[in-house]
Design a protein around this motif. Structure first.
Motif, PDB file in Angstrom:
ATOM      1  N   LEU A 193      18.981 -11.081   6.266  1.00 15.14           N
ATOM      2  CA  LEU A 193      18.646  -9.780   5.676  1.00 15.14           C
ATOM      3  C   LEU A 193      17.419  -9.881   4.779  1.00 15.14           C
ATOM      4  N   LYS A 194      17.367 -10.944   4.008  1.00 19.06           N
ATOM      5  CA  LYS A 194      16.237 -11.149   3.104  1.00 19.06           C
ATOM      6  C   LYS A 194      14.929 -11.298   3.885  1.00 19.06           C
ATOM      7  N   ALA A 206       9.748  -9.154   5.319  1.00 19.98           N
ATOM      8  CA  ALA A 206       8.768  -8.903   6.379  1.00 19.98           C
ATOM      9  C   ALA A 206       8.374  -7.421   6.416  1.00 19.98           C
ATOM     10  N   GLU A 207       9.352  -6.536   6.262  1.00 21.98           N
ATOM     11  CA  GLU A 207       9.042  -5.108   6.265  1.00 21.98           C
ATOM     12  C   GLU A 207       8.184  -4.729   5.056  1.00 21.98           C
ATOM     13  N   HIS A 255       4.698  -2.861   5.477  1.00 19.87           N
ATOM     14  CA  HIS A 255       4.660  -1.432   5.161  1.00 19.87           C
ATOM     15  C   HIS A 255       4.765  -1.109   3.673  1.00 19.87           C
ATOM     16  N   LYS A 256       4.767  -2.107   2.806  1.00 19.29           N
ATOM     17  CA  LYS A 256       4.905  -1.944   1.351  1.00 19.29           C
ATOM     18  C   LYS A 256       6.275  -1.404   0.939  1.00 19.29           C
ATOM     19  N   ARG A 257       7.128  -1.147   1.903  1.00 21.07           N
ATOM     20  CA  ARG A 257       8.478  -0.653   1.625  1.00 21.07           C
ATOM     21  C   ARG A 257       9.373  -1.107   2.762  1.00 21.07           C
ATOM     22  N   SER A 258      10.648  -1.310   2.457  1.00 21.67           N
ATOM     23  CA  SER A 258      11.582  -1.797   3.466  1.00 21.67           C
ATOM     24  C   SER A 258      12.514  -0.685   3.926  1.00 21.67           C
ATOM     25  N   GLN A 259      12.421  -0.348   5.190  1.00 26.04           N
ATOM     26  CA  GLN A 259      13.303   0.663   5.766  1.00 26.04           C
ATOM     27  C   GLN A 259      14.738   0.125   5.825  1.00 26.04           C
TER      28      GLN A 259
END
Length: 170
Positions: free
Chosen positions: A111-112, A117-118, A122-126
């Protein structure tokens, strides 16, 4: 190497060791402990563990009876004397916990990796956002990629794993 096991009884207050079996107080219920998909013969569950990341449930109550809190594993139950005297308690816990703690750590690490990576891309994690919404009850189902990864966990277990994930990332 075998984990150091401490059994907390009424007079004992020290929580030293790798595995802490909490046998204090009146039993809330009696149940079979399932750890890593195996029924433990050496411990009878006597109550639920409300903190940490659940790693063991009662066979019949489906309540979390074992959890990882910090670096220690807590089990709310009573070890059966015969099994403890014969050394079966340590052997059974060593076999079950080596698999369980390893799986929990692997799941957290995966998960980490996804979240980091996200965030790089994208500067944010979906994924972190979706997990937060699921834990808060805003959505009822996880997307397929997360459902496959977290399929065996209930909402409460995912909440505790989510809290641990947030702690490690921030």
């Amino acid at each position: 190497m075998s984990p150091r096991i401490t059994i907390l009884r009424e007079e004992a207050a020290a929580e030293e060791g790798d595995v802490i079996i909490d046998a204090r107080g009146q039993p809330q219920f009696f149940d079979v402990v399932i750890l890593s998909g195996r029924e433990l013969k050496s411990i009878v569950a006597t109550g639920a563990v409300s903190a940490g990341v659940p790693i063991g449930v009662g066979k019949y109550t489906k309540k979390p009876v074992a959890a990882v809190i910090g670096e220690k594993i807590y089990i709310k139950g009573v070890p059966l004397t015969l099994y403890a005297e014969m050394g079966i308690l340590e052997k059974e816990l060593t076999e079950a916990l080596s698999k369980t703690s390893h799986e929990t750590d692997i799941l957290l690490r995966k998960l980490k990796e996804i979240v980091v990576a996200e965030r790089r891309r994208h500067k944010r994690s979906q994924t972190l956002s979706i997990l937060g919404q699921y834990v808060a009850g805003e959505i009822n189902e996880l997307p397929p990629h997360l459902a496959d990864l977290l399929g065996g966990l209930d909402r409460e277990s995912i909440r505790k794993l989510f809290d641990r994930l947030v702690e490690e990332i921030y």
